[in-house]
Design a protein around this motif. Structure first.
Motif, PDB file in Angstrom:
ATOM      1  N   THR A 269     -11.463 -75.250 -14.266  1.00 48.51           N
ATOM      2  CA  THR A 269     -10.996 -74.206 -13.965  1.00 48.51           C
ATOM      3  C   THR A 269      -9.722 -73.873 -14.973  1.00 48.51           C
ATOM      4  O   THR A 269      -9.639 -72.545 -15.341  1.00 48.51           O
ATOM      5  N   TRP A 270      -8.969 -74.959 -15.016  1.00 48.00           N
ATOM      6  CA  TRP A 270      -7.765 -74.561 -16.026  1.00 48.00           C
ATOM      7  C   TRP A 270      -8.362 -74.184 -17.441  1.00 48.00           C
ATOM      8  O   TRP A 270      -7.741 -73.208 -18.131  1.00 48.00           O
TER       9      TRP A 270
ATOM     10  N   ALA B  14      -9.303 -70.451 -17.804  1.00 50.28           N
ATOM     11  CA  ALA B  14      -8.310 -69.538 -17.880  1.00 50.28           C
ATOM     12  C   ALA B  14      -7.626 -69.873 -19.212  1.00 50.28           C
ATOM     13  O   ALA B  14      -7.233 -68.898 -19.955  1.00 50.28           O
TER      14      ALA B  14
ATOM     15  N   MET C 112      -6.429 -61.971 -19.213  1.00 52.88           N
ATOM     16  CA  MET C 112      -6.008 -61.794 -17.913  1.00 52.88           C
ATOM     17  C   MET C 112      -6.953 -61.147 -16.853  1.00 52.88           C
ATOM     18  O   MET C 112      -6.945 -61.420 -15.731  1.00 52.88           O
TER      19      MET C 112
ATOM     20  N   TRP D 213     -10.037 -61.196 -17.477  1.00 53.91           N
ATOM     21  CA  TRP D 213     -11.072 -62.198 -17.050  1.00 53.91           C
ATOM     22  C   TRP D 213     -10.759 -63.251 -16.182  1.00 53.91           C
ATOM     23  O   TRP D 213     -11.664 -63.542 -15.267  1.00 53.91           O
ATOM     24  N   GLN D 214      -9.536 -63.443 -16.048  1.00 50.51           N
ATOM     25  CA  GLN D 214      -9.047 -64.446 -15.144  1.00 50.51           C
ATOM     26  C   GLN D 214      -9.166 -63.942 -13.634  1.00 50.51           C
ATOM     27  O   GLN D 214      -9.855 -64.613 -12.789  1.00 50.51           O
TER      28      GLN D 214
ATOM     29  N   VAL E  60     -11.762 -65.158 -10.628  1.00 48.32           N
ATOM     30  CA  VAL E  60     -11.315 -65.802  -9.202  1.00 48.32           C
ATOM     31  C   VAL E  60     -12.212 -64.915  -8.282  1.00 48.32           C
ATOM     32  O   VAL E  60     -12.637 -65.502  -7.251  1.00 48.32           O
TER      33      VAL E  60
ATOM     34  N   GLY F 115      -3.902 -61.858 -12.196  1.00 48.07           N
ATOM     35  CA  GLY F 115      -4.331 -62.862 -13.230  1.00 48.07           C
ATOM     36  C   GLY F 115      -4.048 -64.295 -13.031  1.00 48.07           C
ATOM     37  O   GLY F 115      -4.281 -65.072 -12.224  1.00 48.07           O
ATOM     38  N   GLU F 116      -2.994 -64.483 -13.897  1.00 47.48           N
ATOM     39  CA  GLU F 116      -2.245 -66.005 -13.886  1.00 47.48           C
ATOM     40  C   GLU F 116      -1.911 -66.435 -12.619  1.00 47.48           C
ATOM     41  O   GLU F 116      -2.532 -67.457 -12.068  1.00 47.48           O
TER      42      GLU F 116
ATOM     43  N   LEU G 216      -4.921 -66.929  -9.952  1.00 45.63           N
ATOM     44  CA  LEU G 216      -5.568 -68.014 -10.295  1.00 45.63           C
ATOM     45  C   LEU G 216      -5.060 -69.529 -10.133  1.00 45.63           C
ATOM     46  O   LEU G 216      -5.688 -70.213  -9.375  1.00 45.63           O
TER      47      LEU G 216
ATOM     48  N   TYR H 138      -1.293 -74.413 -19.946  1.00 48.37           N
ATOM     49  CA  TYR H 138      -1.971 -73.238 -20.031  1.00 48.37           C
ATOM     50  C   TYR H 138      -1.754 -72.261 -20.976  1.00 48.37           C
ATOM     51  O   TYR H 138      -2.452 -71.549 -21.858  1.00 48.37           O
TER      52      TYR H 138
END
Length: 271
Positions: A40-41, A44, A81, A83-84, A88, A187-188, A191, A219
């Motif tokens: 998952t990391w 991102a 972001m 996309w993140q 999620v 985003g960040e 997630l 990240y």
């Protein structure tokens, strides 16, 4: 023939097990293995790194002037972001089969801070934000690793070229605000503190907050000079987010920066 008094009485049905309230004892959310946490990391971090170091240089060639690099990086990081956020939503839908608000707020810890003792939410616990915001603001005074000027949006905004570029430029103002919102809300933070942190207790135990903070700092491969500062900031946030079972803590603290920068940017646009 047996008498009615000797008839066998059926046993009472066993009590129905109640699902533990979220945050009580073991997490009621599925727990990720270390491999899945790292996966998952990577989902991102890698798109952001590729966008910053591969996509942005290619995209900058299609722009002209001193704003070419900032525009290219802004577009690439915003896409990463967004996309993140999409990831999620896909992860929660796969896990729970729904994206209703009642599902999202439990699955992503989008709830008021919860006392680990009384299980009460909100109220005076919101005052936790004050020392956290002050602590994050204090870290701005710590010396930082110099960043490439053409890749630093803050440096660009302080320059004459940056101020001229944003003057009256509402489309790029809107894009920058969009990037900031996905940075701190959708985003960040969503997630790392909403999706990952609640699912890391099984792999990292009581040190889930520390592992989460380290992962969030590393990240930042797209801005590696910011990793030390990001580590300090995120450790300030990760522990209370884990202790009080609320991703809103990180979202609120980081959103203060967004509000300040957004206000300064609006002043430039209105010039």
């Amino acid at each position: 023939m047996s008498s009615p008094h000797s008839a066998t009485v059926p046993p009472a049905p066993p009590p129905i097990a109640e699902r533990a309230p979220h945050g009580a004892g073991a997490s009621s959310l599925p727990q990720y293995s270390p491999r899945r946490v790292l996966g998952t990391w990577a989902v991102a971090a890698l798109p952001m790194a590729i966008g910053a170091w591969v996509g942005a240089p290619l995209l900058a060639n299609s722009f002209e002037g001193p704003s070419a690099w900032p525009r290219a990086i802004l577009l690439c990081l915003t896409a990463g972001m967004v996309w993140q956020f999409i990831f999620v939503m896909l992860a929660v839908h796969r896990e729970h089969g729904s994206l209703r608000w009642s599902v999202l707020k439990d699955a992503l810890w989008l709830q008021a801070p919860q006392s680990p003792r009384s299980r009460r939410r909100g109220g005076r616990l919101w005052w936790l934000l004050v020392p956290l915001i002050l602590a994050v603001a204090a870290t701005e005074e710590i010396p930082k690793i110099p960043s490439p000027s053409h890749r630093d949006l803050a440096t660009f905004l302080q320059s004459n070229a940056g101020q001229d570029f944003f003057s009256g430029n509402w489309p790029w103002f809107a894009l920058t605000i969009t990037m900031m919102i996905f940075n701190t809300v959708l985003g960040e933070e969503l997630l790392f503190r909403g999706l990952l942190l609640p699912r890391m207790r099984g792999a990292f135990g009581r040190w889930d907050w520390l592992a989460n903070g380290v992962l969030f700092a590393v990240y930042h491969l797209h801005t590696p000079w910011s990793i030390p500062g990001s580590l300090i900031d995120t450790l300030i946030i990760s522990y209370p987010a884990s202790r009080y079972r609320s991703a809103l803590i990180g979202i609120c603290v980081h959103s203060v920066q967004t509000v300040v920068l957004g206000g300064l940017l609006l002043v430039l646009v209105l010039r």
